[in-house]
Design an enzyme around this catalytic site. Structure first.
Site, PDB file in Angstrom:
ATOM      1  N   ILE A   1       0.846  -1.054  -0.303  1.00 20.54           N
ATOM      2  CA  ILE A   1      -0.029  -0.433   0.376  1.00 20.54           C
ATOM      3  C   ILE A   1       0.797   1.284   0.274  1.00 20.54           C
ATOM      4  CG2 ILE A   1      -1.637   2.036   1.222  1.00 20.54           C
ATOM      5  CD1 ILE A   1      -3.389  -1.141   0.285  1.00 20.54           C
ATOM      6  N   LYS A   2       0.345   2.482  -1.056  1.00 20.58           N
ATOM      7  CA  LYS A   2       1.642   3.154  -1.261  1.00 20.58           C
ATOM      8  C   LYS A   2       0.247   4.632  -0.638  1.00 20.58           C
ATOM      9  CE  LYS A   2       2.784   7.145  -3.447  1.00 20.58           C
ATOM     10  NZ  LYS A   2       3.068   8.350  -5.044  1.00 20.58           N
ATOM     11  N   GLN A   3       0.409   5.357   0.773  1.00 21.90           N
ATOM     12  CA  GLN A   3       0.114   6.175   0.962  1.00 21.90           C
ATOM     13  C   GLN A   3       0.244   7.903   1.820  1.00 21.90           C
ATOM     14  OE1 GLN A   3      -3.196   8.122   1.410  1.00 21.90           O
ATOM     15  NE2 GLN A   3      -3.899   6.528   2.251  1.00 21.90           N
TER      16      GLN A   3
END
Length: 352
Positions: free
Chosen positions: A238-240
């Site tokens: 996940i990129k956040q």
């Protein structure tokens, strides 16, 4: 204590970031990065043998190889922010080969960019650094400007380019989010069938998320739930954006929330805000990589190292940092990437 260079860059913030002890969710409850991360976490999943091999390729390249941490160079800004706006500070990056060179010299685990960029240099570099193909984008040539992620190519073409992973963005909370969720879920299923890993840019987008006082697009509770939706459609990573505040659900008065989300599961400290994001990635079973953010000039180095320390001490898996590296001379960009990676290589910087 961390290395002297890291301490010098952090300055007055060093003590608060490096010596903070979290009292929310215990670090023992997290699935933390490490050399055995794939064996410990992914071996028991439904991911196929080719997907495990792709994940291993991703985790075992560059300066962070074998650590369980990731340093990814993302340059899809030629579409997301227009090429002129993105590359005017350093025009060499209009040429996609220089994007690959920066990732190689910067010791990155992988380079994430567009079909066009990778297609131009695939035969020369696909066997030298792992490719991540960003398969959807928000185009900026429509007037008035609209915000919608649309597919720019097929998962099959990403596989033909030799990619080990595909990346995609969903604007959670936007009017088009339902369609994007369906499209990306189908694309991720196909990518797994072909043996590629999946990375989701879990961004939030809704004008109501920004009040006169606060921008809750970077609220821990809202971004945390976006992460949880991302791992639900089987994103491996996940990129956040790094959270900057909390209480978006409560203040805007939508969705559902519990007081313990704010009183027990998090606090106002940036490491606890980020840990709440990690918790929503199945307690770290899907790695959380935070984005570096836009270049702000002189304090880029400090802000990048700060983000890396927060991510690592919260239980995250690394950084995906682009503009702060490529919007400066290549030598300086390489130095910035190396210093951020040094945070993850420094055994004295542990979980909070």
């Amino acid at each position: 204590m961390a290395g002297q260079r890291i301490l010098d860059v952090l300055g007055d913030t060093a003590d608060d970031l490096l010596n903070y002890s979290s009292s929310t969710i215990s670090k023992e409850q997290l699935h933390v990065p490490g050399p055995d991360f794939i064996d410990r976490v992914f071996l028991q999943t439904n991911r196929s043998i080719p997907v495990l091999r792709s994940l291993a390729t991703l985790f075992n390249h560059g300066r962070l190889a074998g650590t369980g941490y990731l340093s990814i160079l993302p340059i899809d800004q030629g579409i997301e922010h227009t090429a002129g706006f993105s590359f005017a500070p350093n025009p060499i990056y209009f040429d996609p080969e220089n994007i690959i060179q920066l990732a190689l010299e910067g010791g990155c685990n992988a380079v994430a960019t567009t079909f066009g960029n990778l297609g131009m240099v695939a035969r020369k570099y696909a066997h030298k650094i792992p490719f991540i193909v960003k398969i959807n984008h928000n185009e900026l040539l429509t007037y008035p400007t609209k915000y919608d992620q649309i597919m720019f190519g097929s998962v099959e073409e990403a596989w033909n380019l030799g990619a080990v992973a595909v990346g995609a963005t969903i604007y959670f909370g936007s009017e088009e989010s339902n369609r994007q969720i369906i499209e990306v879920a189908e694309a991720f299923e196909r990518a797994h069938q072909l043996g590629m890993a999946t990375i989701l840019w879990c961004y939030t987008r809704n004008s109501a998320f920004k009040t006169k006082e606060t921008d809750y697009h970077v609220s821990a509770d809202i971004t945390g739930q976006a992460n949880h939706l991302g791992v639900t459609i089987q994103a491996d990573i996940i990129k956040q954006k790094l959270p900057e505040n909390n209480g978006g659900f409560k203040t805007i008065n939508f969705s559902k929330w519990h007081p313990d989300m704010y009183n027990k599961l998090s606090s106002d400290h940036p490491i606890d805000l980020c840990r709440y994001q990690v918790m929503n990635c199945y307690m770290g079973r899907a790695g959380l990589i935070n984005s570096g953010g836009e270049s702000q000039g002189a304090n880029d180095l400090q802000q990048s190292v700060r983000t890396a320390v927060i991510n690592k001490r919260a239980g995250g898996t690394g950084l995906i940092l682009g503009r702060r590296a490529f919007q400066r001379p290549m030598k300086e960009g390489v130095e910035l990437l190396h210093l951020v990676q040094d945070v993850y290589l420094d055994a004295q910087i542990g979980l909070a």
